[in-house]
Write a protein that holds these residues in place. Sequence first.
Motif, short mmCIF file in Angstrom:
data_model
loop_
_atom_site.label_atom_id
_atom_site.label_comp_id
_atom_site.label_asym_id
_atom_site.label_seq_id
_atom_site.Cartn_x
_atom_site.Cartn_y
_atom_site.Cartn_z
N ILE A 191 9.37 -23.34 -41.78
CA ILE A 191 8.77 -22.12 -42.26
C ILE A 191 9.97 -21.42 -42.94
CG2 ILE A 191 7.46 -20.17 -41.57
CD1 ILE A 191 6.75 -21.46 -38.82
N SER A 228 6.56 -16.57 -37.19
CA SER A 228 7.37 -17.57 -37.44
C SER A 228 8.79 -17.40 -36.38
CB SER A 228 7.92 -17.82 -38.93
OG SER A 228 9.01 -16.62 -39.15
N THR A 266 9.24 -20.44 -33.53
CA THR A 266 10.72 -21.08 -33.44
C THR A 266 11.15 -20.98 -31.88
OG1 THR A 266 11.02 -20.60 -35.84
CG2 THR A 266 12.95 -21.24 -34.48
N GLY A 294 3.25 -21.18 -43.91
CA GLY A 294 3.72 -21.09 -42.63
C GLY A 294 3.03 -21.53 -41.58
N SER A 340 10.52 -17.78 -43.97
CA SER A 340 10.16 -16.72 -44.10
C SER A 340 11.39 -15.96 -44.43
CB SER A 340 9.84 -16.14 -42.40
OG SER A 340 10.69 -16.44 -41.54
N SER A 377 4.19 -24.55 -39.00
CA SER A 377 4.11 -24.25 -37.65
C SER A 377 3.51 -25.26 -36.43
CB SER A 377 3.83 -22.76 -37.32
OG SER A 377 2.38 -22.49 -37.45
#
Length: 1033
Positions: free
Chosen positions: A884, A787, A791, A849, A886, A853
Amino acid sequence: MLLCRVRALGEGVARCGLSLRRGAPLRPALSFTQTRGRSAAPPGDAARAAGDAQPGNHRHSVLLPRTLFPMKLSGQTLLDRELQIQRDCGFEQLYSWQRERKAKKEFCLHDGPPYANGDAHVGHALNKILKDVHNRFEMLRGRKVHYVPGWDCHGLPIELKALGELQTKDLTPLQIRQKAREFAEAAIARQRAAFQRWGVMADWENCYYTFNGQYEAAQLRVFEDMHSKGLIYQDYKPVFWSPSTRTALAEAELEYNPEHVSKAVYATFPLATPPSKLAASLEAPDKVSVLVWTTQPWTIPANQAVCFMPKAQYSLVKRADNGQHLLVATERIASLTSALGTDLQSLATFIGSDLEGGVCQHPTISGKEVPLLPASHVTMGKGTGLVHTAPAHGMEDYSVASHFQLPVECMVDEEGRFTELAGADLQGQSVLEEGTFTVISMLRAAGALVKEEECVHSYPYDWRSKKPVVIRASKQWFINTASLKDKAKEVLQKVRVMPESARASLLAMLDRRTYWCISRQRSWGVPIPVFYHKQTGEPLINKHTVAHIAKVFAEKGSNSWWEEPIEALLPPDVLKKSKAGAVTDYERGEDVLDIWFDSGTSWAAVLQAGEEEASSTKTKRGWFGRSSATVQEADPRADVYVEGKDQIGGWFQSSLLTSVAVRNKAPYKALVVHGFTLSEKGEKMSKSLGNVVDPDVVINGGTDKTASPAYGADVLRWWVAESNVFSEVQIGPKALNSSRENINKLRNTLKFLLGNLQGFDPRTQAVDSKDMLYVDQYLLHLLREYSIKVTDAYNEFDCGRVIRLLQAFITRDLSNFYFSIIKDRLYCDPENSLGRRSCQTVLEEILDGVTRSIAPILPHLAEEVYQHAPGHDEGETLFRSGWIKSSSVWRRPGLEEAVEGACAIRDSFLSSIPGRNAVEYDLTIAIEPGLLFELMESLQEEPTSTSSQLTELMMASRTTLTSALPRDLPADAITNSGSFLINLEGGVIREDAAYTIAAVPISLSRCPRCRRYTSDVPECLCPRCQTVLGHPQ
């Protein structure tokens, strides 16, 4: 000593948060680095359980994946599904929703307006989808996105298409404008529908149009500001002129044809008065001629001088064939010998500055003399080193004329024909056609023609009519870009440019532009707000007149320039403030502004807030204001402009120059420059070549669905994202089929995830990460890494890297690793067991996720997955639920060492049994006491196990962990060895640990339910399966 070392290593393990007790949580600890290698593992029997019929009555007890999510969608089903998702998930309302929500930060991507002169094409698709991907990413991250689509609505191309075969002389300006506006509006409607179908997020009811009165008023305010600073002025100077469309053109409106053929000539200018420094050294100056070379012989009648390079060396040469004496650059003698086909004997050599003061006889105009003058633009690359200079037909020539006060006589009219000033022999002839041949004949008759030849070279063409242009002096309105260049280059250094290599092109384009002609002799555009005195021709233009015209345009549009009486445009109070005469003394100007000035001032109309008109219409015209917070900004700038590389000399530059002129800053903080679209063979798309790819056909399919299937919008978006947009982008059946295949592979992974989450609710059944099995925690660690990288890639506008990261994560970390080892646990463990719920918790996080994404790239697929995914209420949509999610607690370096150390051992095991199934083996792992041993011991508490985490990772049926291999290994035992490098505390504790493995065919029987060799009795359930089914052991 050994005990001390073991104790130290044990303390090291404890400091890393690893416990030797099975199931003990791992706590965040020290940073680890390691050598890492994990190869694909063949699936065990449990992996095949989904496809094989279970013997007896055990099939119903295996928890196989179940989901209604389809692996593939095609044809009309695909198209209907995408449209349904757009409706159900509120694609049309998404932009307004995110504008109304509370957000701490705003992201502004200012839309470069596409030209409203035709249907949407793949170039539009590349540009709009690239923008939308980033806008959706920023919105998912919680920013309030400001993105107002716009259209460039004025200009010659639209006017020409709208009029077709009609003659402008038969129509009034208002009639021309009405037809052009109707044409532009129809093109806008078609393009807008295409952009919406592609899934582009915007408020499509509040777009900006350069023919909108409010927009035109903002443009005139910029014009007035620049005029008041002396940056806009009227002058008589050479400009690019299109005879085919009868208007001036800017550099950005030109295309260069590298195969253009010109008639070039070598011609002589007899020396009438020798230079004073050479008078004594020339034996017969009356026999000397200056030799010039030109690819535009039609300009010779307008010649006013011959220029030389002051510091270069020149020679007087004698032709071997006819004895003619010629003045040429010494450096060019060798080339001229070849070109003229005769030897040139050097008689004298001197410096260029010695030519100053010389005067030549004009070759075609009797009695006219022209001076020899020094000039900086003379080069030695071609020709003779002496340049024929016609100030009315060359930019450098005009500079020479300005410096030396030479006359600038234009002998060419708006249609590209010689005027009466050129004489009776030339009047009315086209300068690019018969006029050129006539001039050559005149040179020949005067004895001045030395040689005539065809020259193939790059030549400017009108970008719309596709016909050659000329350089012609005329009275036009200009922007003094020379005075803006230094500041423009200074502010450009503070702008982030992607790719960085484009910065050099931006700076080079600025350097080449000394002035910018902004007036056009057409009807479809924003009128230049100037009035001319009927008697003197003096222009009347000042802040009072322009401000009033801007107010009129804001209320009534620019048609009012023709519709309103001049008294309404020049009211008494404006005349009084301007200290002008009676209104009857003036007439309206007829020129309109260059469309690059139109679009180049979009920052003022769309981004800049605070003007009275903008504020009063903010609710009605949402594009004038960015947000209540932004209105307070003195000069808001866009975070980024994203356009093709053709805008380096176009919109990027015109926006920069106008913004620097008015606000002393760039209108953008960053620039993203993408390439052009080409055919699959790398060719420019052309109807004549039959290689044009229509995005509508890509999405909906062609007449022949076999040759042109319906790919849907997401395939088009994947193609954009997967491409290296910073270079030329190719598209065709191969690229589109590849995109579709990649999406189907992704769907297959998503289907597996969804199928194994059937009946799982993460809101009530999720397992806390600290209670998960180690391999599950490890996958959360990998998901977090993924992630972060994704990003970063989105931040860099690198969608191609996003896709590469996605594919690597799915292939390496999921399919080849995690999915291959968890199937037994998913399918055969008790439904509510900790191990299975731990795995499902991770699968749900992975699904969430991965889906988020790829959502900016594949919004239709992402929302489709979200509709099937657990953990949210019906009617919720992915794009309204964030990026996402995380967690930093997923980062567990100690855990990474444990699992990756086991993976290294597994790689050695699998490589030693090529083509065989790991589940058929009893594996022994021997590691000398040390850190690696203790890491592996944390995955298997007991010495031998069929159900430990280490056994699951090895994919064997039984695993034994020991400090040394038994001496009595059977003859069929397969052995292998390797090592794993461990770094703890940044290298303070470092160990390259060796291990040895022995694989022996398993002696246990295969369980008929789970297909693992863990049963003590043939055809009987293993202990685990007996427990699951409630059978007595």
